[in-house]
Design a protein around this motif. Sequence first.
Motif: not given
Length: 161
Positions: A30-34, A36-40, A99-104
């Motif tokens: 859940r932490a991983n999902i949250c 990613f979806w928050s940052q991107v 850009e945010r997806t590529l960084a992640y």
Amino acid sequence: MPHRYYPSGTPKFNHVAMSVPADLLDEKNRANICTFWSQVFGFDEMEVMTIDRKRLILGCVHWDQFIFLIAQDDPMQCPRMDHFGLAVGSREELEGVQERTLAYQQKDDRVDLIPLHEDDQGVVKIHSLYVRYLLPMMCELQWWEFPSPESPTEEASATVR
């Protein structure tokens, strides 16, 4: 075809629901999902709705738009291109998500990205990209560009050259 009116008004996107394995809804995943979806995307967990290993809801910027994840013994499985779609207001917004997806993706290779591309239909250019991270469906983001028609003077000068 005439526009149909519905008794409750014109429908709009409210949510997408996906069943996932219970392990995907444990504390770590859940932490991983949250994250990613928050940052991107800027989506946030609706924490009061979270039930460990059972449910996670991500608010999609507005309170009445969300991604609903529910644990099931026989979870959803999709071909890569099955997706849900969201619209953004500009190409710059799409570029920012990319850009945010590529960084992640540099720190987590589970990120799946189909880069920004354009589908030119003449009267509209549809700019889009697809992203998936841990969920069974991809998310497609689109921005529709409506090119202005050339004026007769511009057409004439282009023909003379």
